[in-house]
Design a protein around this motif. Sequence first.
Motif, short mmCIF file in Angstrom:
data_model
loop_
_atom_site.label_atom_id
_atom_site.label_comp_id
_atom_site.label_asym_id
_atom_site.label_seq_id
_atom_site.Cartn_x
_atom_site.Cartn_y
_atom_site.Cartn_z
N TYR A 1 30.26 0.71 -34.57
CA TYR A 1 30.50 1.82 -33.68
C TYR A 1 29.24 2.87 -33.16
CZ TYR A 1 32.61 6.31 -31.76
OH TYR A 1 33.05 7.37 -30.85
N ARG A 2 29.13 3.23 -31.83
CA ARG A 2 27.93 4.06 -31.36
C ARG A 2 28.66 5.39 -31.01
NH1 ARG A 2 23.79 0.18 -28.27
NH2 ARG A 2 24.02 -1.63 -29.87
N GLU A 3 28.03 6.39 -30.93
CA GLU A 3 28.59 7.83 -30.54
C GLU A 3 28.35 7.92 -28.98
OE1 GLU A 3 27.70 12.29 -31.28
OE2 GLU A 3 26.37 10.99 -32.24
N PHE A 4 29.34 8.46 -28.36
CA PHE A 4 28.95 8.86 -26.98
C PHE A 4 28.78 10.26 -26.96
CE2 PHE A 4 32.04 9.06 -22.88
CZ PHE A 4 30.96 9.53 -22.20
N TYR B 1 36.53 11.11 -18.81
CA TYR B 1 35.77 10.47 -20.02
C TYR B 1 36.36 10.82 -21.49
CZ TYR B 1 33.61 14.95 -20.28
OH TYR B 1 33.45 16.33 -20.19
N ASP B 2 36.24 9.73 -22.10
CA ASP B 2 36.86 9.83 -23.53
C ASP B 2 36.06 9.54 -24.69
OD1 ASP B 2 38.42 9.20 -26.01
OD2 ASP B 2 40.06 9.08 -24.75
N VAL B 3 35.53 10.54 -25.39
CA VAL B 3 34.44 10.32 -26.22
C VAL B 3 34.93 9.32 -27.30
CG1 VAL B 3 32.99 11.51 -27.92
CG2 VAL B 3 33.55 12.69 -25.90
N LEU B 4 36.18 9.25 -27.86
CA LEU B 4 36.42 8.70 -28.88
C LEU B 4 36.35 7.23 -28.54
CD1 LEU B 4 39.32 10.50 -30.84
CD2 LEU B 4 36.81 10.28 -31.56
N SER B 5 36.78 6.68 -27.51
CA SER B 5 37.09 5.37 -26.76
C SER B 5 35.78 4.82 -26.12
CB SER B 5 38.30 4.99 -26.07
OG SER B 5 38.07 5.94 -24.76
N GLU C 1 34.07 0.80 -20.30
CA GLU C 1 33.81 1.26 -22.01
C GLU C 1 32.34 0.85 -22.39
OE1 GLU C 1 36.69 -1.54 -23.68
OE2 GLU C 1 38.36 0.07 -23.72
N GLY C 2 31.94 1.58 -23.40
CA GLY C 2 30.52 1.30 -24.02
C GLY C 2 29.60 2.54 -23.55
N ALA C 3 30.32 3.39 -23.06
CA ALA C 3 29.46 4.76 -22.77
C ALA C 3 28.51 5.45 -23.87
CB ALA C 3 30.23 5.82 -22.29
N SER C 4 27.55 5.60 -23.93
CA SER C 4 26.61 6.03 -24.80
C SER C 4 26.06 7.58 -24.54
CB SER C 4 25.29 5.19 -25.28
OG SER C 4 24.68 5.28 -23.93
N ARG C 5 25.99 8.04 -23.52
CA ARG C 5 25.47 9.28 -23.23
C ARG C 5 25.78 9.69 -21.62
NH1 ARG C 5 19.31 10.78 -22.47
NH2 ARG C 5 19.31 13.00 -22.27
N LEU C 6 26.34 10.79 -21.64
CA LEU C 6 26.68 11.76 -20.54
C LEU C 6 25.85 12.98 -20.36
CD1 LEU C 6 30.24 12.31 -18.86
CD2 LEU C 6 28.50 14.15 -19.03
N THR C 7 25.06 12.91 -19.17
CA THR C 7 24.18 14.14 -19.04
C THR C 7 24.64 14.80 -17.43
OG1 THR C 7 22.48 12.90 -18.05
CG2 THR C 7 22.40 13.34 -20.45
N VAL C 8 24.58 16.33 -17.40
CA VAL C 8 24.51 16.84 -16.17
C VAL C 8 23.23 17.50 -15.70
CG1 VAL C 8 27.05 17.22 -16.17
CG2 VAL C 8 25.54 18.83 -17.37
N SER C 9 23.14 17.44 -14.44
CA SER C 9 21.66 18.18 -14.05
C SER C 9 21.96 18.65 -12.46
CB SER C 9 20.60 17.12 -13.99
OG SER C 9 20.77 16.23 -13.09
N SER C 10 21.25 19.63 -12.17
CA SER C 10 21.17 20.45 -10.95
C SER C 10 19.72 20.68 -10.43
CB SER C 10 22.28 21.29 -10.74
OG SER C 10 21.78 22.36 -11.31
#
Length: 116
Positions: free
Chosen positions: A2-5, A45-49, A70-79
């Motif tokens: 398991y890897r963290e999202f 987006y679902d952090v657990l899955s 599936e397999g998301a590892s990181r979500l970032t926002v920028s402006s």
Amino acid sequence: MYREFSVPRDEEILNVIGEWPETEESGARLLKWEGSEGDSLTLSYDVLSRSVRARWTGRDGNELLDMYREGASRLTVSSSPSAALISIEFNTGECAGALEIQVAPSLSVRDRLLYT
């Protein structure tokens, strides 16, 4: 294994791109944008899955894009003064890539997923 999202807090998303994530019954988070041409983009987006779904619908209601991954590892926002962006990184072991969504000044989606 398991890897963290990793995702930003709701407050950071609101401060950076001006949208507050809604919570669906399943616990997934949901963001929506309306484009200048009457089209709309929904990102959930679902952090657990560790999953992400992007749906882009045209002004006539026709679906232009429906992508689930599936397999998301990181979500970032920028402006910046010229654009507001969401970037989602993916890593499934065999493949890695990124989904980049521009939400301002216009909607656009760029996706890359390659074998590692």
